[in-house]
Write a protein that holds these residues in place. Structure first.
Motif, PDB file in Angstrom:
ATOM      1  N   ASP A 158       4.737  -6.684  -1.717  1.00 45.63           N
ATOM      2  CA  ASP A 158       4.383  -5.842  -2.852  1.00 45.63           C
ATOM      3  C   ASP A 158       5.200  -6.304  -4.058  1.00 45.63           C
ATOM      4  OD1 ASP A 158       3.823  -3.895  -4.692  1.00 45.63           O
ATOM      5  OD2 ASP A 158       4.348  -2.202  -3.412  1.00 45.63           O
ATOM      6  N   GLY A 196      -3.765  -4.740  -1.686  1.00 45.19           N
ATOM      7  CA  GLY A 196      -2.986  -4.231  -2.796  1.00 45.19           C
ATOM      8  C   GLY A 196      -3.447  -2.860  -3.248  1.00 45.19           C
ATOM      9  N   SER A 200      -1.327   0.629  -3.227  1.00 48.92           N
ATOM     10  CA  SER A 200      -1.107   1.316  -4.501  1.00 48.92           C
ATOM     11  C   SER A 200      -1.551   2.768  -4.424  1.00 48.92           C
ATOM     12  CB  SER A 200      -1.845   0.596  -5.632  1.00 48.92           C
ATOM     13  OG  SER A 200      -1.335  -0.704  -5.835  1.00 48.92           O
ATOM     14  N   GLN A 201      -2.668   3.017  -3.753  1.00 44.02           N
ATOM     15  CA  GLN A 201      -3.143   4.390  -3.582  1.00 44.02           C
ATOM     16  C   GLN A 201      -2.109   5.232  -2.857  1.00 44.02           C
ATOM     17  OE1 GLN A 201      -7.025   2.927  -1.843  1.00 44.02           O
ATOM     18  NE2 GLN A 201      -7.711   4.905  -2.636  1.00 44.02           N
ATOM     19  N   LYS A 203       1.091   4.693  -2.581  1.00 43.56           N
ATOM     20  CA  LYS A 203       2.273   4.865  -3.419  1.00 43.56           C
ATOM     21  C   LYS A 203       2.065   5.968  -4.451  1.00 43.56           C
ATOM     22  CE  LYS A 203       3.988   0.988  -5.021  1.00 43.56           C
ATOM     23  NZ  LYS A 203       3.973  -0.386  -5.572  1.00 43.56           N
ATOM     24  N   ASP A 204       0.874   6.015  -5.037  1.00 42.88           N
ATOM     25  CA  ASP A 204       0.589   7.040  -6.046  1.00 42.88           C
ATOM     26  C   ASP A 204       0.526   8.437  -5.434  1.00 42.88           C
ATOM     27  OD1 ASP A 204       0.494   5.104  -8.001  1.00 42.88           O
ATOM     28  OD2 ASP A 204      -1.697   4.938  -7.986  1.00 42.88           O
TER      29      ASP A 204
END
Length: 280
Positions: A158, A196, A200-201, A203-204
C-alpha cells in the motif's frame, strides 16, 4: 510455490475468447474464482465486455439482470445484478446473489438495458468450497505487525498505509472478543487492479466503526524481490485457503466469519454487515 490470481486470470481467458469472436453480442463470463461457488445463497461476480474492443460494458446507471438455468437449460430464476467498481470511475463488473440448489453445472444469461442478451455462460458449484467462508471459524493466523519492522513497506505494498491496519495480528483480531475486518490484498502486485480500491474502501470505513478491528494482510512474503516469479505467498493465505485475491472478511466477536467478499465489493455490501456491529 503456489501462485494465485484474482479475477485477472478469468479476465484474460475471457479476453482471449472475445478476440476469437466475430459476433456483436456482448460477452458475459463468471469472474468469481474456480471452486469458490457453493450451495445456497451465493455471491457471484459477472463481467460484461465488448468482444470486439474488450471494453467493459457494465454500468452503474443501466439495470442488469441474470437468468439462472440448470445445465439442461431449464430456468431457476431471474436475479437483479448490482454494479461494483473494480477501478473507480474507470470500469466495473456485476455482483449477484443467486440461490444455488445443489452442486452442479449452471448457466447464466445476462441482460443489460440498451444491449442484447449475453450468454449463456457456465459455472460450476461445489458442495464445500475449500476457502474459509461464512459460518467458519476464522483461522488464528500469526500475520506480520508494524512494530516488528523498521518500515511498513516491508510488509505492505500500500503506497499510503494506515499503521492501525498493521497494529495486531489476525490471530489477535479474531480472538479478542471484538468484531474484525480482515482484507487480503496486494495493491502493487494485483494484475486486475481491483486490490487497491478494495483496500482503500476498508481503510475509509474504519473511521465509521471504532468498535471494529481492521487488519490488512499483504499476500506475499518478501516484497523486495526483483521479479513477480520470486513472490511467495504468506502462510495466512494458505491457512485461509484463498484461491484468489483480494478478499475481505467480516468476523464477529466470537471469531466466526459472518461475510466474505471476493474481488470487488460495494460500500453498501460492507456497511450492511458492519451496521450490525455499530454498537460494539
Amino acid at each position: 510455490m503456489r501462485k494465485i490470481r484474482l479475477t485477472a486470470a478469468m479476465l484474460t481467458a475471457a479476453f482471449l475468447a472475445a478476440a476469437c469472436s466475430s459476433g456483436p453480442e456482448p460477452l458475459a463470463f463468471v469472474a468469481s474464482s474456480g471452486a469458490s461457488i457453493g450451495v445456497g445463497e451465493q455471491r457471484i461476480l459477472i463481467a460484461l465486455v465488448d468482444p470486439e474492443t474488450n471494453a467493459y460494458l457494465a454500468t452503474e446507471n443501466d439495470a442488469a439482470t441474470a437468468l439462472l438455468r440448470n445445465e439442461d437449460g431449464s430456468p431457476l430464476g431471474n436475479y437483479e445484478l448490482d454494479f461494483v467498481w473494480t477501478v473507480p470511475g474507470v470500469r466495473g463488473i456485476y455482483a449477484g446473489y443467486f440461490e444455488i440448489p445443489e452442486a452442479g453445472v449452471y448457466q447464466l444469461t445476462v441482460e443489460r438495458e440498451g444491449l442484447s442478451a449475453s450468454g449463456p455462460t457456465g459455472f460450476v458449484s461445489v458442495d464445500d468450497p475449500p476457502m474459509i467462508g461464512p459460518g467458519d471459524r476464522a483461522p488464528l493466523s500469526e500475520t506480520r505487525v508494524g512494530d516488528d519492522y523498521a518500515d511498513l513497506s516491508l510488509i505492505t505494498t500500500d503506497p499510503d498505509p494506515d499503521p492501525e491496519l498493521y497494529s495486531m495480528t489476525v490471530a489477535e483480531a479474531v480472538s479478542n472478543g471484538t468484531p474484525s475486518v480482515v482484507v487480503f490484498a496486494t495493491p502493487a502486485f494485483c494484475t486486475s487492479q481491483a486490490c487497491g480500491p478494495m483496500l482503500s474502501q476498508v481503510k475509509d470505513l474504519k473511521f465509521d466503526y471504532p468498535g471494529v478491528d481492521f487488519v490488512h494482510v499483504e499476500i506475499y512474503d518478501d516484497l523486495q524481490v526483483e521479479t513477480f516469479e520470486e513472490l511467495v505467498l504468506v502462510d495466512s493465505v494458505l491457512e485461509w485457503q484463498l484461491p484468489s485475491e483480494p478478499w475481505v472478511y467480516i468476523i464477529d466477536g466470537d471469531g466466526v466469519v459472518v461475510a466474505a467478499f471476493e474481488g470487488a465489493v460495494s460500500d453498501d455490501e460492507l456497511t450492511s454487515v458492519l451496521e450490525g456491529f455499530a454498537g460494539s
